[in-house]
Write a protein that holds these residues in place. Sequence first.
Motif, PDB file in Angstrom:
ATOM      1  N   MET A   1     -11.591  18.008  31.660  1.00  0.00           N
ATOM      2  CA  MET A   1     -10.450  18.612  32.327  1.00  0.00           C
ATOM      3  C   MET A   1      -9.291  17.634  32.302  1.00  0.00           C
ATOM      4  N   ASN A   2      -8.124  18.172  32.359  1.00  0.00           N
ATOM      5  CA  ASN A   2      -6.938  17.337  32.284  1.00  0.00           C
ATOM      6  C   ASN A   2      -5.958  17.716  33.387  1.00  0.00           C
ATOM      7  N   ALA A  47     -21.769  10.211  31.172  1.00  0.00           N
ATOM      8  CA  ALA A  47     -21.393   9.488  32.393  1.00  0.00           C
ATOM      9  C   ALA A  47     -22.471   9.616  33.464  1.00  0.00           C
ATOM     10  N   SER A  48     -22.998  10.830  33.659  1.00  0.00           N
ATOM     11  CA  SER A  48     -23.966  11.012  34.748  1.00  0.00           C
ATOM     12  C   SER A  48     -25.293  10.330  34.441  1.00  0.00           C
ATOM     13  N   GLY A  49     -25.750  10.400  33.197  1.00  0.00           N
ATOM     14  CA  GLY A  49     -27.028   9.775  32.831  1.00  0.00           C
ATOM     15  C   GLY A  49     -26.962   8.260  32.949  1.00  0.00           C
ATOM     16  N   LEU A  67     -33.096   9.025  27.227  1.00  0.00           N
ATOM     17  CA  LEU A  67     -33.281   9.659  25.925  1.00  0.00           C
ATOM     18  C   LEU A  67     -32.013  10.434  25.582  1.00  0.00           C
ATOM     19  N   GLU A  68     -31.416  10.092  24.465  1.00  0.00           N
ATOM     20  CA  GLU A  68     -30.123  10.684  24.084  1.00  0.00           C
ATOM     21  C   GLU A  68     -30.253  11.351  22.708  1.00  0.00           C
ATOM     22  N   ALA A  69     -29.819  12.589  22.636  1.00  0.00           N
ATOM     23  CA  ALA A  69     -29.975  13.362  21.391  1.00  0.00           C
ATOM     24  C   ALA A  69     -29.086  12.850  20.265  1.00  0.00           C
ATOM     25  N   GLY A  75     -21.329  10.833  25.759  1.00  0.00           N
ATOM     26  CA  GLY A  75     -21.238  12.290  25.843  1.00  0.00           C
ATOM     27  C   GLY A  75     -19.807  12.757  25.629  1.00  0.00           C
ATOM     28  N   ARG A  76     -19.254  13.411  26.647  1.00  0.00           N
ATOM     29  CA  ARG A  76     -17.907  13.965  26.524  1.00  0.00           C
ATOM     30  C   ARG A  76     -16.816  12.918  26.781  1.00  0.00           C
ATOM     31  N   ILE A  77     -17.207  11.650  26.727  1.00  0.00           N
ATOM     32  CA  ILE A  77     -16.228  10.552  26.724  1.00  0.00           C
ATOM     33  C   ILE A  77     -16.325   9.917  25.339  1.00  0.00           C
ATOM     34  N   GLU A  93      -9.805  11.812  29.579  1.00  0.00           N
ATOM     35  CA  GLU A  93      -8.658  10.934  29.365  1.00  0.00           C
ATOM     36  C   GLU A  93      -8.082  10.397  30.671  1.00  0.00           C
ATOM     37  N   GLU A  94      -8.045  11.234  31.678  1.00  0.00           N
ATOM     38  CA  GLU A  94      -7.389  10.844  32.925  1.00  0.00           C
ATOM     39  C   GLU A  94      -8.396  10.791  34.065  1.00  0.00           C
ATOM     40  N   ILE A  95      -8.135   9.898  34.998  1.00  0.00           N
ATOM     41  CA  ILE A  95      -8.949   9.865  36.213  1.00  0.00           C
ATOM     42  C   ILE A  95      -8.216  10.723  37.236  1.00  0.00           C
ATOM     43  N   THR A 439     -15.219  17.218  35.629  1.00  0.00           N
ATOM     44  CA  THR A 439     -14.559  15.905  35.636  1.00  0.00           C
ATOM     45  C   THR A 439     -15.610  14.802  35.465  1.00  0.00           C
ATOM     46  N   VAL A 440     -15.120  13.604  35.154  1.00  0.00           N
ATOM     47  CA  VAL A 440     -16.041  12.467  35.040  1.00  0.00           C
ATOM     48  C   VAL A 440     -16.525  12.053  36.425  1.00  0.00           C
ATOM     49  N   HIS A 441     -15.599  11.973  37.375  1.00  0.00           N
ATOM     50  CA  HIS A 441     -16.063  11.534  38.706  1.00  0.00           C
ATOM     51  C   HIS A 441     -17.052  12.544  39.285  1.00  0.00           C
TER      52      HIS A 441
HETATM   53  C1  FAD Z   1     -11.619  17.797  25.790  1.00  0.00           C
HETATM   54  C2  FAD Z   1     -12.080  17.290  27.126  1.00  0.00           C
HETATM   55  C3  FAD Z   1     -11.177  16.670  27.972  1.00  0.00           C
HETATM   56  C4  FAD Z   1     -11.579  16.225  29.218  1.00  0.00           C
HETATM   57  N1  FAD Z   1     -10.692  15.554  30.014  1.00  0.00           N
HETATM   58  C5  FAD Z   1     -11.110  15.018  31.182  1.00  0.00           C
HETATM   59  C6  FAD Z   1     -10.251  14.188  31.932  1.00  0.00           C
HETATM   60  O1  FAD Z   1      -9.108  13.922  31.530  1.00  0.00           O
HETATM   61  N2  FAD Z   1     -10.722  13.683  33.098  1.00  0.00           N
HETATM   62  C7  FAD Z   1     -11.981  13.940  33.563  1.00  0.00           C
HETATM   63  O2  FAD Z   1     -12.351  13.459  34.646  1.00  0.00           O
HETATM   64  N3  FAD Z   1     -12.836  14.709  32.847  1.00  0.00           N
HETATM   65  C8  FAD Z   1     -12.432  15.236  31.664  1.00  0.00           C
HETATM   66  N4  FAD Z   1     -13.295  15.970  30.919  1.00  0.00           N
HETATM   67  C9  FAD Z   1     -14.624  16.311  31.472  1.00  0.00           C
HETATM   68  C10 FAD Z   1     -15.609  15.138  31.387  1.00  0.00           C
HETATM   69  O3  FAD Z   1     -15.545  14.586  30.097  1.00  0.00           O
HETATM   70  C11 FAD Z   1     -17.029  15.626  31.674  1.00  0.00           C
HETATM   71  O4  FAD Z   1     -17.063  16.356  32.888  1.00  0.00           O
HETATM   72  C12 FAD Z   1     -18.044  14.488  31.803  1.00  0.00           C
HETATM   73  O5  FAD Z   1     -17.840  13.490  30.817  1.00  0.00           O
HETATM   74  C13 FAD Z   1     -19.436  15.074  31.706  1.00  0.00           C
HETATM   75  O6  FAD Z   1     -20.420  14.087  31.857  1.00  0.00           O
HETATM   76  P1  FAD Z   1     -21.958  14.519  31.921  1.00  0.00           P
HETATM   77  O7  FAD Z   1     -22.756  13.291  32.056  1.00  0.00           O
HETATM   78  O8  FAD Z   1     -22.136  15.600  32.910  1.00  0.00           O
HETATM   79  O9  FAD Z   1     -22.243  15.244  30.513  1.00  0.00           O
HETATM   80  P2  FAD Z   1     -22.092  14.719  29.020  1.00  0.00           P
HETATM   81  O10 FAD Z   1     -21.040  13.690  28.912  1.00  0.00           O
HETATM   82  O11 FAD Z   1     -21.956  15.930  28.178  1.00  0.00           O
HETATM   83  O12 FAD Z   1     -23.497  14.010  28.724  1.00  0.00           O
HETATM   84  C14 FAD Z   1     -24.656  14.747  28.430  1.00  0.00           C
HETATM   85  C15 FAD Z   1     -25.419  14.021  27.335  1.00  0.00           C
HETATM   86  O13 FAD Z   1     -26.635  14.747  27.095  1.00  0.00           O
HETATM   87  C16 FAD Z   1     -26.929  14.663  25.711  1.00  0.00           C
HETATM   88  N5  FAD Z   1     -27.874  15.734  25.379  1.00  0.00           N
HETATM   89  C17 FAD Z   1     -27.634  17.058  25.253  1.00  0.00           C
HETATM   90  N6  FAD Z   1     -28.770  17.730  24.965  1.00  0.00           N
HETATM   91  C18 FAD Z   1     -29.768  16.812  24.923  1.00  0.00           C
HETATM   92  C19 FAD Z   1     -31.170  16.875  24.677  1.00  0.00           C
HETATM   93  N7  FAD Z   1     -31.775  18.036  24.425  1.00  0.00           N
HETATM   94  N8  FAD Z   1     -31.901  15.724  24.697  1.00  0.00           N
HETATM   95  C20 FAD Z   1     -31.284  14.533  24.943  1.00  0.00           C
HETATM   96  N9  FAD Z   1     -29.949  14.405  25.176  1.00  0.00           N
HETATM   97  C21 FAD Z   1     -29.205  15.535  25.185  1.00  0.00           C
HETATM   98  C22 FAD Z   1     -25.560  14.808  25.061  1.00  0.00           C
HETATM   99  O14 FAD Z   1     -25.559  14.334  23.720  1.00  0.00           O
HETATM  100  C23 FAD Z   1     -24.683  13.982  25.990  1.00  0.00           C
HETATM  101  O15 FAD Z   1     -24.588  12.625  25.565  1.00  0.00           O
HETATM  102  C24 FAD Z   1     -12.921  16.408  29.641  1.00  0.00           C
HETATM  103  C25 FAD Z   1     -13.848  17.006  28.774  1.00  0.00           C
HETATM  104  C26 FAD Z   1     -13.429  17.445  27.537  1.00  0.00           C
HETATM  105  C27 FAD Z   1     -14.442  18.093  26.614  1.00  0.00           C
END
Ligand code: FAD
Length: 459
Positions: A1-2, A47-49, A67-69, A75-77, A93-95, A439-441
């Motif tokens: 999210m942005n 981020a969460s893992g 364990l990371e696929a 992930g989404r960073i 990108e942004e906090i 969001t990341v947080h």
């Molecule tokens: C384009 C974009 C812009 C964004 N901008 C912002 C921003 O500016 N500020 C902000 O706060 N947030 C932003 N976000 C949101 C933020 O990036 C996410 O909410 C956050 O990073 C999610 O973290 P997570 O740990 O929940 O999931 P993820 O980061 O998705 O981590 C999950 C991990 O699980 C792994 N995985 C999936 N399936 C399997 C499996 N079967 N076995 C093993 N591993 C697996 C994936 O490869 C991944 O590494 C943005 C997201 C996107 C896509």
Amino acid sequence: MNRRSFIRNTLITLPVLSSTSSILSACEENEININYDGKIIIIGAGASGLYAAHLLQKKGAKNIQILEASLSYGGRIKTLSGFADFPVELGAEEIHGNNNVFYRLAKNAGATFTDESTSDYYFFKNSLKNEQQANTDNDFIAASNLLNNIANYSGDDITVQQHINNIGINVALHPYLNAQIGNEYGTSNQRLSMKGIAEADNLWTAGDEDYPVANKSVLSVLEQNFATIISKIKYDTAIKSIDYTSSKIILKDQNNTEYIADKVIITVPLSILKSNYIAFNPGLPDSKMTALNKLGMDAGMKVILKFNNRFWANDLSSVFGTGAVPEYWNTALGRTNSNYSILTAFILGEKAETLTALSETQIKNILLSDLDAIYGGTAASSGFLAIHIQDWTKEPFIKGAYSYPKVGYAGAREALAEKIGDNLFFAGEATAVNGHFATVHGALETAERSVTELIATIK
Ligand SMILES: Cc1cc2nc3c(=O)[nH]c(=O)nc-3n(C[C@H](O)[C@H](O)[C@H](O)COP(=O)(O)OP(=O)(O)OC[C@H]3O[C@@H](n4cnc5c(N)ncnc54)[C@H](O)[C@@H]3O)c2cc1C
């Protein structure tokens, strides 16, 4: 999210925490040593893992594995290096706010934030307008009022688009409202629950301002804080099945390699759970299966465009269009002293679904025509130098942008977050029940919650 501060500017900003101890989250500050040597597996190194592993390690869990696929963590960073003399963010990108764990981790890693005074620009009714010009247009004022009053919405559970239609906003401003609401929430106004985002805005406690990191990549914030965790990641390990019929959980990856754990924290994106990529035995409870359908996770991409000249205003923060791209922003601003002219196109939901099917050349041509139309003439197409497309839909273990509430969303995140028995826990942004999803947080906070739940099960 942005950039969500626009729609949250009626809320109160909480003070910035500055003492050393406040760098730590409430979960970390609660110092106990669990001295646990059972096997804990965390699925996913986003981020969460990473944060869940970090917290567990700090609290005395001795046998943790992630364990990371994919072949990398974050992930989404994700950061693009070499495109400019500063890291270009392809995901988060942004906090969002200074009253949250991500802000504290960033400060802990020595992050500074861009602090330029900036303005937004708007293309509607066939011309580009600065803020002052836009604010002379009654339809724009009506759209801005709607944005400012999202948190006050108390009507039925309808889509944002239905609400816009009910209010009677001129269609010329619908793309702008889609850019500011639907696109920000990872979808489009036609698919997003009005009640769901009003509720999220009211729950939000992370702080109002956005903090784009200026001096380092977002990924390096994770690297610096979680350095000792990164060695615990096993990459290229996509979990395909989870058998939790007995007290030992049996996981299998894509090669049928078996992993046995006492406790498992699942942090995979909502899209992966929705796709049934992971076979659960027994199947997930009905409450979770229903929850998966109540939330959406749509296509999403960032397209980074480099030009040989800056044809936009020096103080541009974002420009909101009416065509293929809801929003472009001025990526280099505050991040480099060099003369880089780089825009980030931020495209989610239906518009991203259209583009994801096209080739790089087709996407480039569409975006350059869009910018030429906004700025008049051919400054974009004639000054084009380079493109980088980050299509999150095509990442096999992400498959989209982030979770959003559909009409009928109520209770979904709570059900998704709920642990199963004493050994299966759920984290990740989609499980954030406090309005901080997407969001990341928010993702980091779900790690805190799942670790707290896990520790409570250790007798
Ligand atoms: C384009 C974009 C812009 C964004 N901008 C912002 C921003 O500016 N500020 C902000 O706060 N947030 C932003 N976000 C949101 C933020 O990036 C996410 O909410 C956050 O990073 C999610 O973290 P997570 O740990 O929940 O999931 P993820 O980061 O998705 O981590 C999950 C991990 O699980 C792994 N995985 C999936 N399936 C399997 C499996 N079967 N076995 C093993 N591993 C697996 C994936 O490869 C991944 O590494 C943005 C997201 C996107 C896509």
